[in-house]
Every structure is written in structure tokens, then in C-alpha cells.
Motif scaffolding. Structure first.
Motif, mmCIF file in Angstrom:
data_model
loop_
_atom_site.group_PDB
_atom_site.id
_atom_site.type_symbol
_atom_site.label_atom_id
_atom_site.label_comp_id
_atom_site.label_asym_id
_atom_site.label_seq_id
_atom_site.Cartn_x
_atom_site.Cartn_y
_atom_site.Cartn_z
ATOM 1 N N MET A 1 91.209 -27.578 110.883
ATOM 2 C CA MET A 1 92.332 -27.255 109.999
ATOM 3 C C MET A 1 93.204 -26.200 110.670
ATOM 4 S SD MET A 1 92.185 -25.689 106.133
ATOM 5 C CE MET A 1 91.180 -27.049 105.541
ATOM 6 N N SER A 2 94.506 -26.450 110.794
ATOM 7 C CA SER A 2 95.409 -25.488 111.411
ATOM 8 C C SER A 2 95.731 -24.383 110.425
ATOM 9 C CB SER A 2 96.709 -26.185 111.842
ATOM 10 O OG SER A 2 97.519 -26.443 110.724
ATOM 11 N N HIS A 4 98.471 -23.637 109.400
ATOM 12 C CA HIS A 4 99.541 -24.085 108.506
ATOM 13 C C HIS A 4 99.011 -25.022 107.422
ATOM 14 C CE1 HIS A 4 102.565 -22.285 111.056
ATOM 15 N NE2 HIS A 4 102.069 -22.903 112.098
ATOM 16 N N ALA A 5 97.749 -25.426 107.515
ATOM 17 C CA ALA A 5 97.187 -26.380 106.548
ATOM 18 C C ALA A 5 95.975 -25.752 105.871
ATOM 19 C CB ALA A 5 96.803 -27.677 107.247
ATOM 20 N N ARG A 35 102.993 -39.438 108.526
ATOM 21 C CA ARG A 35 103.721 -38.933 109.702
ATOM 22 C C ARG A 35 105.225 -38.980 109.474
ATOM 23 N NH1 ARG A 35 99.909 -42.335 112.921
ATOM 24 N NH2 ARG A 35 98.211 -40.961 113.604
ATOM 25 N N GLU A 38 106.171 -36.021 107.292
ATOM 26 C CA GLU A 38 106.085 -34.765 108.037
ATOM 27 C C GLU A 38 107.240 -34.648 109.018
ATOM 28 O OE1 GLU A 38 102.892 -32.105 110.564
ATOM 29 O OE2 GLU A 38 102.882 -34.271 110.877
ATOM 30 N N ARG A 77 94.187 -36.209 108.936
ATOM 31 C CA ARG A 77 94.027 -36.178 110.387
ATOM 32 C C ARG A 77 95.335 -36.486 111.112
ATOM 33 N NH1 ARG A 77 89.514 -39.750 111.062
ATOM 34 N NH2 ARG A 77 91.027 -41.439 111.210
ATOM 35 N N SER A 78 96.233 -37.184 110.447
ATOM 36 C CA SER A 78 97.451 -37.641 111.111
ATOM 37 C C SER A 78 98.588 -36.631 111.078
ATOM 38 C CB SER A 78 97.920 -38.956 110.479
ATOM 39 O OG SER A 78 98.440 -38.730 109.172
ATOM 40 N N VAL A 79 98.438 -35.555 110.292
ATOM 41 C CA VAL A 79 99.530 -34.588 110.152
ATOM 42 C C VAL A 79 99.006 -33.161 110.330
ATOM 43 C CG1 VAL A 79 100.903 -36.065 108.651
ATOM 44 C CG2 VAL A 79 99.241 -34.483 107.630
ATOM 45 N N SER A 80 99.930 -32.218 110.458
ATOM 46 C CA SER A 80 99.542 -30.811 110.606
ATOM 47 C C SER A 80 99.873 -29.984 109.369
ATOM 48 C CB SER A 80 100.233 -30.202 111.824
ATOM 49 O OG SER A 80 101.640 -30.248 111.673
ATOM 50 N N VAL A 81 100.564 -30.578 108.401
ATOM 51 C CA VAL A 81 100.933 -29.846 107.185
ATOM 52 C C VAL A 81 99.820 -29.963 106.148
ATOM 53 C CG1 VAL A 81 103.402 -30.158 107.575
ATOM 54 C CG2 VAL A 81 102.138 -31.870 106.233
#
Length: 250
Positions: A1-2, A4-5, A35, A38, A77-81
Motif C-alpha cells: 500500500m502506497s 497515498h492509498a 486505471r 485514475e 492492484r491496478s491503481v495507486s489511489v
């Protein structure tokens, strides 16, 4: 998890919003749509259970829990938000197990409804107790959006029932309350009943603009499976164009 998420990042997106600028959360039904949203610049996403059900070939409410969690995992898994996941009524899972499975999926929030499997409504106090168990199991590590289904279940005096349930769910620890399909005229009373707690409104074709929903009291706006239905209409038109084409379409 980033960084940002996270649940706190999602909470922060709800705080201090101007009355005419609610948080708009598109509802992806697969990795491709996630995606696209985002890349368009949306800071968070909210999966719709009905949209995922349709994408997987199920009727709304009939998606097996394992398939829903798998779909949510692919989207996350497909996005960073940050992604918040509509998990219907929790699939009958104990609160601690539900929280653990959400964490495994990578989602930082959940949408949990108070409809029962038979198509009625759960007792509001019993549902509030369950939401409190979810909050206790998750601590601050999950953004909980409590959906209130009195309008779609045609409860008598729905505005009063919505306020009663909204307050109970807020007291149970919900981060946001979502009286789905509430008429725009009812939003100000719900806003007043919730104080500073975020209020989620449903955007529908022909309904108020995002700005108008914000001025009526909505903190955030979601779409249910509305965006999938729009995409399906476009795909249907493309299919007809391909069927009738005498030259390559592109």
C-alpha cells in the motif's frame, strides 16, 4: 500500500471540502476502468458491488464473496489511489474476518449496507452494533461508509427513518453515511443530523449536478453501477456499428 492509498488519506479527502465541491468517486468495475478513472485525475475510487456483479456475470447481490474480494483486489492492484469497496452487507462474515479480508484485498474503505439477504432491512440497532464491531476490529485502519437503504426499500416515512439510522451508524463509528437514493430535498435534513460527519449522495442521470449536491449537503458523490451502464450503452452502440459496417471501424 502506497502512502497515498491509506485510510487516513481517504479521510483527508473528505475533510474541509467547500460546499460546492464534494468529493467525486467514480466506481470502477475492473482494472481497465479503474486505471482510466485514475488517469483522468480522480484522487480515489469507490467500487460498486452491482457493477462488479454485472462484469462477472452475476445479478446484483449474487456475487460470491470470494469473487467479490478477488475483483476488488485486482482493482486495488491496478491503481495507486485509495480504493473503497462496496461489500454489500458483509456476506455474513464476522466483523473481524471481514476486516481481515478487506485488508488482504488492499482496499482502505468499505461500503456496508443495512439491507438483509431477504430484501428487507436489518434492525437498525442490531446493524449499528455490528458496525461498531467492524470499527473495533479495524480501529482507525478502515474508512467505513454506512449505507442506509430506507429509500430503496420503500420504508414508511423514509426521511425520518434515514435520520434515525444515520445517527445510530454515526454513533457506532461510521466515517460516512450513505442514504442511497435519498431525494435531493432530504439531503439538508440529513446534513444537519450528521453534523460534520461526511454525507454520501448518489449521482443519477438527470439529477442535480455535483455542485448542487454539495450545496444540499453532500460531502461525496458516488454512482452505483451508473458508470458501467453508460459504458455498456456505448459498447452496445459500437457493437451495432460493427454489425452494420461495410468497412473497418476505428
Amino acid at each position: 500500500m502506497s502512502g497515498h492509498a491509506t485510510p487516513e488519506a481517504l479521510r483527508e479527502l473528505h475533510r474541509g471540502r467547500p460546499a460546492d465541491a464534494p468529493l467525486v468517486l467514480p466506481g470502477p468495475w475492473d482494472a481497465v476502468s479503474a486505471r482510466a478513472f485514475e488517469e483522468a485525475g480522480f484522487p480515489a475510487l469507490a467500487t460498486p458491488s452491482a457493477g462488479i456483479a454485472a462484469a462477472l456475470g452475476y445479478e446484483d447481490g449474487e456475487t460470491p464473496a470470494a469473487e467479490m474480494f478477488a475483483a476488488v483486489t485486482r482493482i486495488v492492484r491496478s491503481v495507486s489511489v485509495p480504493v473503497t469497496a462496496d461489500l454489500e452487507g458483509g456476506y455474513g462474515l464476522p466483523a473481524a474476518e471481514l476486516v481481515e479480508r478487506v485488508r488482504e484485498s488492499g482496499a482502505v474503505g468499505v461500503n456496508l449496507e443495512d439491507s438483509d439477504p431477504a430484501g428487507g432491512l436489518r434492525d437498525p440497532r442490531a446493524h449499528a452494533e455490528w458496525l461498531a464491531e467492524v470499527r473495533a476490529a479495524a480501529g482507525p485502519g478502515l474508512f467505513v461508509n454506512a449505507r442506509v437503504d430506507v429509500y430503496i426499500r420503500r420504508t414508511p416515512a423514509p426521511a425520518e427513518a434515514a435520520v434515525t439510522r444515520a445517527r445510530l451508524y454515526a454513533e457506532a463509528g461510521a466515517d460516512c453515511v450513505y442514504p442511497i437514493a435519498a431525494p435531493p430535498a432530504d439531503l439538508p435534513a440529513l446534513r444537519a443530523a450528521l453534523g460534520d460527519l461526511p454525507l454520501n449522495a448518489l449521482s443519477v442521470p438527470g439529477g442535480p449536478s455535483f455542485t448542487e449536491l454539495g450545496r444540499l449537503g453532500a460531502t461525496r458523490v458516488t454512482f452505483g453501477d451508473g458508470l458501467l451502464r453508460r459504458a455498456t450503452a456505448d459498447l452496445t452502440a459500437l457493437a451495432a456499428e460493427l454489425r452494420d459496417a461495410t468497412a473497418p471501424v476505428g
